[in-house]
Design an enzyme around this catalytic site. Structure first.
Site: not given
Ligand code: MG
Ligand code: ADP
Length: 494
Positions: A197, A232
């Site tokens: 990313k 996450d």
């Molecule tokens: Mg997220």
């Protein structure tokens, strides 16, 4: 609103300028007649290639379950990594005390503190702050990045007041959500495999990111340590589970996609380490890498070939927010170039990769005006083309086709996970209320996508069983989830 991609809609392409023609001049610039007669076959082929009838959904669900098993058998056994999270104690609601969370997953990092009050008081108070990461730190050294984060945490911790209370002599504990590929080695350690990313920080790959953060906090003079390192999805599952004991699966549908679920230790042949006390653990599937039997089009294949990770993350490239708009852009470009969908307009901006984003296609699908004014203005603003009513209808049909395939395949993936759990535990998943916690901007903001996903789940499971399967939006649950996992793994409990 969903514009049906059925023969009646197509009929209007063939009959040329049907109802609603001519469009209002104020939204139509210098459009000459679009060649919708030849765009229609491209649309029909797209719909055929993207079709997800029940047998396709069934195949995807079965293949997902089979790939999960293969990935649990041995590392590298399937497309799905099936990463062990080392989270085997889920929040119960009894957690008490002050805990922190840090979420590092993109261009921002978020810090959060929560005062937990046990079964009765639950979440007494939370506070959070978001800090953007300066561009140069994304290309700097590991120490620079972690020092910056630790200093942000230190400033945040200094503002601790009011209901937030750390017992004397104690160290603050932190749940660290780190959304980059990590080889986790325990609940509070994990080796960074690689940055993604847009991050290219030197000196972190191959190191324990928890140690990096703990050392930086020490350098900063901050009295805090990492108690739990979490993905996450795992944070989302833990956060949702705190409020609802029936949560067994968590799915993220945002820029990317991933899923995790509660697995029985005895169903994980590749786990040789010490057994968990609960007999269960959360497994992070990394399902974005799934690829078996997906209905793909020429547009998907070209997009993949030109991507930074060709051949990888095929499920993610078919169902997640980063890619849906880009697939639509590729279809529209072909329609513009081969069938003059936008008349004589030069579709120059439409040639730019990722110029059409998923929120744009979503907004176009919400247009319920008679002459698709919103579609016309988005097409004009974002891609620079002018469009007539018939072209706009085709554009909406293209958006719908791609969203429908994405939503339905995501639903089939969820059923695959549930099916795998059910097969190992007869009745414990389908025979009772089971909750799938869902988070991510795509699921949250795209109503058609959401309902296509639900349709596929219902079709696959049938009306009776699907009543037991509840898909629940758990917005931003991962931050609290990470703090809760810091609590369940607190050093003061042992
Ligand atoms: Mg997220
Ligand atoms: P991330 O996945 O980066 O952590 P989010 O969960 O907030 O972040 O998801 C952001 C993604 O959600 C965007 O990249 C976009 O693809 C999708 N998204 C955001 N807003 C919308 C919208 N209005 N309609 C459809 N998709 C959206």
């Amino acid at each position: 609103m969903s514009v049906a991609v059925t023969p009646p809609a197509l009929r209007s392409f063939h009959s040329g300028r049907s109802a609603g023609w001519p469009p209002r001049p104020r939204v139509v610039m210098s459009v000459r007649s679009s060649n919708t007669v030849s765009a229609a076959p491209i649309l029909i082929k797209l719909q055929r290639d993207c079709a997800t009838p029940l047998p396709v959904l069934r195949h995807v669900a079965d293949a997902m379950a089979a790939d999960m098993r293969a990935g649990l058998e041995v590392d590298g056994g399937s497309d799905l990594k099936m990463i062990l999270s080392y989270v085997d104690a889920l929040p119960t609601g009894n957690e008490k005390g002050l805990f922190y969370a840090l979420d590092l997953g993109g261009t921002n990092f978020r810090v959060l503190r929560v005062q937990l009050g046990g079964k009765d008081e639950r979440v007494v108070e939370t506070e959070f702050e978001q800090v953007s990461i300066p561009q140069e730190l994304m290309f700097g050294t590991s120490e620079e990045l972690f020092d910056f984060i630790a200093s942000g945490l230190e400033k945040f911790a200094q503002k601790e007041a009011g209901n937030f209370c750390l017992p004397k002599g104690r160290t603050r504990e932190l749940g660290f959500t780190f959304s980059f590929p990590v080889k986790q080695t325990s609940i509070d350690s994990g080796i960074l495999i690689k940055w993604t990313k847009g991050f290219a920080v030197s000196g972190t790959a191959g190191k324990d990111v928890v140690a990096c953060l703990n050392e930086a906090m020490k350098r900063q003079g901050l009295n805090m340590r990492v108690s739990a390192l979490v993905n996450d999805t795992v944070g989302t599952l833990a956060g949702a589970r705190y409020w609802d004991d029936d949560v067994m699966v968590a799915v993220i549908l945002g820029t990317g996609t991933n899923a995790c679920y509660v697995e029985r230790i005895d169903a994980i042949p590749k786990l040789h380490g010490p057994n968990s006390k609960s007999g269960r653990t959360i497994v992070n599937t990394e399902w974005g890498a799934f690829s078996n039997g997906l209905p793909l089009t020429e547009f998907d294949i070209e997009m993949d070939a030109e991507s930074i990770n060709p051949g990888e993350q095929i499920f993610e490239k078919t169902i997640s927010g980063m890619y849906l708009g880009e697939i639509v852009r590729r279809v529209l470009l072909k329609m513009a170039e081969d069938a003059r969908l936008f008349g004589d307009c030069d579709p120059e901006k439409l040639r730019m990769p990722f110029s059409l984003r998923t929120p744009d296609i979503c907004a176009m699908q919400q247009d319920s005006s008679k002459d698709f004014e919103v579609v016309g203005s988005i097409l004009h603003d974002v891609t620079g083309v002018s469009s007539d009513l018939i072209a706009r209808k085709i554009v909406v049909d293209v958006c719908d086709t791609i969203a429908k395939r994405g939503g339905r395949l995501a639903g089939a993936g969820i059923v695959g996970i549930l099916q795998k759990m059910e097969d190992d535990s007869r009745g414990l998943v389908f025979g009772k209320r089971t909750v799938v916690a869902m988070d991510g901007g795509l699921y949250e903001h795209y109503p058609q996508y959401r309902s296509y996903l639900q349709d596929a789940v219902t079709e696959l499971l049938g009306p009776e069983i699907s009543k037991n399967i509840v898909i629940e939006h758990s917005k931003d649950g991962s931050g609290i989830g990470a703090a809760l996992l810091a609590a369940t793994n607190s050093m003061y409990q042992h």
